[in-house]
Design an enzyme around this catalytic site. Structure first.
Site, short mmCIF file in Angstrom:
data_model
loop_
_atom_site.label_atom_id
_atom_site.label_comp_id
_atom_site.label_asym_id
_atom_site.label_seq_id
_atom_site.Cartn_x
_atom_site.Cartn_y
_atom_site.Cartn_z
N ARG A 188 -2.20 -17.23 5.94
CA ARG A 188 -1.09 -16.29 5.78
C ARG A 188 -1.63 -14.93 5.35
NH1 ARG A 188 3.61 -19.32 5.63
NH2 ARG A 188 3.30 -21.54 5.30
N GLY A 246 -4.27 -13.23 6.13
CA GLY A 246 -5.68 -13.14 5.77
C GLY A 246 -6.01 -13.99 4.57
N CYS A 247 -5.40 -15.16 4.47
CA CYS A 247 -5.62 -16.06 3.33
C CYS A 247 -7.09 -16.31 3.10
CB CYS A 247 -4.91 -17.39 3.60
SG CYS A 247 -5.34 -18.70 2.46
N GLY A 248 -7.54 -16.14 1.86
CA GLY A 248 -8.94 -16.33 1.55
C GLY A 248 -9.33 -17.78 1.39
N LEU A 249 -8.39 -18.73 1.50
CA LEU A 249 -8.70 -20.14 1.33
C LEU A 249 -8.85 -20.87 2.65
CD1 LEU A 249 -6.32 -21.10 -1.61
CD2 LEU A 249 -8.69 -20.37 -1.71
#
Length: 285
Positions: free
Chosen positions: A117, A119-122
């Site tokens: 979402r 550019g989610c870092g996870l």
């Protein structure tokens, strides 16, 4: 179209959409410039890794920067090829990596195939230990004059065509020792913008070691992680850092700056990396 104003062709990464503008004086139909956001699937040697929501430009830079910052490759030369393949639902980035690259060992049955979402870092993380991987220490701990940081901040505001047109994208920029901005990348996701910048620097065979990075967003832990892994010496964010970002930056030897403005900023870690008598002739406090 009565009452409509047709703007110039929009910048890459944006699109035109009609709207109805409501004001106290009445209503009118207009055409507005809007940032694009599409699903971008990241695949390595045929194995799906993650789907990121991203602005569909500078995708080769995105592929290289994402691969490096997420640990799918350890060196740029391990990314052998990038194929950008538009699909009905979005875009696929099909990447071929060398056999010694971590991305070559992906297990399609265990990968995290969830959409990222904004550019989610996870994305791609399957375990808690994957999220907080130890950061390598910054090797080239260069110092910068405060005037250089001010110059970079002023330059960033002038180098965001997508945001100027749409008002909804983030930017990440690299600046030299004088604060002159060399490269900028924009995206709806702040992590994507930084990944694109990292990829652009490597594609241009430019060393990031000890560089000054400026981002138009908050400094969350993943922004610090990407900057440190890229070898930056200073990361300056327009907005606030998180507590975890500060802790990670301190341990990695990264100078972390928040609430960065031309007239002043907060230095959260390694203030010795910035030098100067003051801002606009006034002492730093």
């Amino acid at each position: 179209m009565p009452g409509s104003t047709l703007p110039s062709p929009p910048p890459a990464g944006t699109a035109l959409r009609t709207l109805q503008r409501w004001r106290s004086t009445g209503q009118e139909q207009r055409v507005d410039t809007i940032a694009e956001e599409v699903p971008v699937a990241m695949r390595y040697n045929g194995a799906a890794f993650a789907v990121m929501m991203a602005t569909p430009c500078d995708l080769e830079d995105f592929a290289l920067g994402f691969s490096l910052s997420e640990g799918l490759i350890e060196r740029p030369d391990q990314l052998l090829s990038i194929q950008v393949q538009p699909q009905l639902e979005g875009i696929e980035l099909n990447m071929s990596v060398s056999a010694d690259a971590p991305g070559a060992a992906l297990d399609p049955d265990n990968g995290r195939l969830l959409p990222g979402r904004g550019g989610c870092g996870l994305c791609g993380a399957r375990q808690l230990e994957d999220v907080l991987r130890p950061l390598p220490p910054v090797k080239d701990r260069r110092t910068y004059q405060t005037a250089a940081l001010q110059r970079a901040l002023a330059g960033l505001a002038l180098r965001q065509p997508m945001n100027a047109a749409s008002g909804s994208t983030h930017a990440a920029a690299w600046a030299d020792a004088s604060g002159r901005i060399g490269w900028v990348r924009e995206d709806v996701g702040r992590h994507n913008a930084l990944d694109k910048l990292i990829g652009a620097l490597h594609h241009n065979e430019h060393s990031i070691d000890g560089g000054l990075l400026v981002v138009s967003s908050r400094a969350s832990y993943e922004m610090v992680s990407k900057a440190a892994r890229a070898g930056a010496s200073v990361l300056a964010a327009i907005s606030a850092p998180t507590a975890l970002a500060i802790d990670l930056a301190r341990s990695a030897g990264l100078c972390l700056v928040g609430f960065a403005r031309e007239e002043g900023f907060n230095v959260y870690t390694h203030p010795e990396r910035l030098q100067g008598d003051g801002l606009h002739g006034h002492p730093l406090v």
